[in-house]
Design a protein around this motif. Sequence first.
Motif, PDB file in Angstrom:
ATOM      1  N   PRO A   1       1.874   8.026   2.983  1.00 18.56           N
ATOM      2  CA  PRO A   1       2.123   6.606   2.698  1.00 18.56           C
ATOM      3  C   PRO A   1       2.606   5.798   3.893  1.00 18.56           C
ATOM      4  O   PRO A   1       2.525   4.565   3.881  1.00 18.56           O
ATOM      5  N   PHE A   2       3.115   6.454   4.945  1.00 18.10           N
ATOM      6  CA  PHE A   2       3.706   5.727   6.068  1.00 18.10           C
ATOM      7  C   PHE A   2       3.064   6.147   7.387  1.00 18.10           C
ATOM      8  O   PHE A   2       2.466   7.221   7.493  1.00 18.10           O
TER       9      PHE A   2
ATOM     10  N   ASP B   1       0.821  -1.206   0.000  1.00 20.14           N
ATOM     11  CA  ASP B   1       0.000   0.000   0.000  1.00 20.14           C
ATOM     12  C   ASP B   1       0.858   1.261   0.000  1.00 20.14           C
ATOM     13  O   ASP B   1       0.551   2.247  -0.683  1.00 20.14           O
ATOM     14  N   TRP B   2       1.979   1.231   0.737  1.00 19.45           N
ATOM     15  CA  TRP B   2       2.876   2.385   0.788  1.00 19.45           C
ATOM     16  C   TRP B   2       3.448   2.695  -0.591  1.00 19.45           C
ATOM     17  O   TRP B   2       3.634   3.868  -0.954  1.00 19.45           O
TER      18      TRP B   2
ATOM     19  N   SER C   1       2.693   6.152  -2.497  1.00 19.11           N
ATOM     20  CA  SER C   1       3.859   6.994  -2.798  1.00 19.11           C
ATOM     21  C   SER C   1       3.947   7.274  -4.291  1.00 19.11           C
ATOM     22  O   SER C   1       4.216   8.417  -4.707  1.00 19.11           O
TER      23      SER C   1
ATOM     24  N   SER D   1      -6.404   2.668   3.750  1.00 17.59           N
ATOM     25  CA  SER D   1      -5.242   2.733   2.869  1.00 17.59           C
ATOM     26  C   SER D   1      -5.060   1.451   2.064  1.00 17.59           C
ATOM     27  O   SER D   1      -4.628   1.492   0.914  1.00 17.59           O
ATOM     28  N   GLN D   2      -5.391   0.304   2.668  1.00 14.58           N
ATOM     29  CA  GLN D   2      -5.198  -0.972   1.986  1.00 14.58           C
ATOM     30  C   GLN D   2      -6.440  -1.418   1.223  1.00 14.58           C
ATOM     31  O   GLN D   2      -6.357  -1.842   0.078  1.00 14.58           O
TER      32      GLN D   2
ATOM     33  N   ARG E   1       0.495   5.024   9.074  1.00 17.87           N
ATOM     34  CA  ARG E   1      -0.964   5.153   9.089  1.00 17.87           C
ATOM     35  C   ARG E   1      -1.573   4.146  10.058  1.00 17.87           C
ATOM     36  O   ARG E   1      -1.097   3.026  10.210  1.00 17.87           O
TER      37      ARG E   1
END
Length: 538
Positions: A343-344, A79-80, A84, A352-353, A346
């Motif tokens: 992106p990080f 996800d990151w 990103s 996010s996923q 979280r």
Amino acid sequence: MTEQTAFDAPPESVIDTEYEIGQDNIQANLGPFPLDIHNPVFMISGIAVIAFVFFTLLFHDVAEPVFTSIRDWMTSSLDWFFISAANVFVIFCLMLIVSPWGSVRLGGPDATPDYSYTGWFAMLFAAGMGIGLMFYGVSEPISHFSSSFAENAGAPGSWAPLGGAAGDEAEAARLGMAATIFHWGLHPWAIYAVVALSLALFSYNKGLPLTIRSAFYPLLGERVWGWPGHLIDILAVFATLFGLATSLGFGAEQANAGLDYLFGIPSTDTSKVILISAITGVALVSVLAGMDAGVKRLSEANMVLALLLLIFIVAVGPTLAVFTGFADSLVAYIGYLPALAMPFGREDANFSQGWTAFYWAWWISWSPFVGMFIARVSRGRTVREFLICVLIIPSLVCVLWMNAFGGVAIGQILNDGYQAVTEAPLELKLFAMLDALPLASISSFIGIVLVIVFFVTSSDSGSLVIDTITAGGKVDAPVPQRVFWCVFEGLVAIALLLGGGLTALQAMAVSTGFPFTIVLLVMCVAIVMGLRSEPRRA
């Protein structure tokens, strides 16, 4: 005053689209079935797709856990990366807008636009509309609103950026609309803009074939016509095919649910297969009729129906609230954007996923399809003009659509206590919202027709794009080849629905979106190298 730097245009022999890429083309006149295919790309892509459909249908009982595992692992572990990369595409486009390269004109310094602003904006509007807006127009704002408003916001299964809005109805509504705009605004259109700009720049300004590999000529040189280029185009075919199959699957789910809701036609695997087969058949008729007589007329009819449905909802719903909510939603989007795009670190893993990572992979898999469409109608525009319009115009259309559909549904919950739209499954939320408005049967029927016609135009246009790639960048390849890809788009959608439903569709979109994300990141470097050699005004 102009400037010339590093990357020179390819030699004159390369500018001929029959150059080395054409040497691999197989041309044959087989009576009613002429062929003009790019051998490695068409053969490998075609055989792989046939094998995928065969094995998924043959072993569909074991396919679902495999697809589920693929989707869960890629969205949870990567996800990151997707978040990103999408941020990079937005920043890249904004930097090009304000850079001196923004004055470069697509097609050369003397090129003039092929379409007026009115016609061009209309086509960008058309590109911004699709099955996804019908499927998620109500369901996504409601889902985000419900999750962020819940008293247990932040618990597993919910999401809460910036601490959430637990118990605060107004802020939950703003957060729900901001999250929806995040998924349908600048980020997806920046993804499309990168692909469209690369195709337009290297086709119109460098004289290369209209295919994905051409963008990598500054980096690969003559090797772009060999296996490195073949692999890039094969990835583009897979990404486009499975991205389209995902959209077609969502469309079939919603159309079938709507038919069940209105007419009592049961929503079963058999009915979905029949529906996809029938709509693919209509798409084939459109393919055989040609672009002007087929997909163009369907697209025009679809835009009229979509506009009528939007006007109807704004007129019979809380009209003033829709327009004031439009501005408030944009303000909320800007305010929440840093948290949504982080992106990080979280804590809102479900968002996010389960949402963002899937969306970005889905948009990326669609990018060759939408990017080629945008490129083909944008000759004569400057890079700055192109990027501003491609990012802003469709984004605003999507915001208006989501605010009207989602905003009305949220208003029904908050002001009228209408819970049916909350309790309905994703594919039925649109019809539940319409059911609380006047003339529900008529508007719901129009909604079903819109989904079906979006299905047809996506299938027809998608088969054209895939055929262009597998024919070495030729836009006038024989019709039987488009028929082949149109049929197999439908078969892939059927195979995925039977092999795992929406989970399988999401899994393949994410799986093909991941490697193509890397292609797009490298494409940004190639675009800069291509722009550096272009004449521009001081």
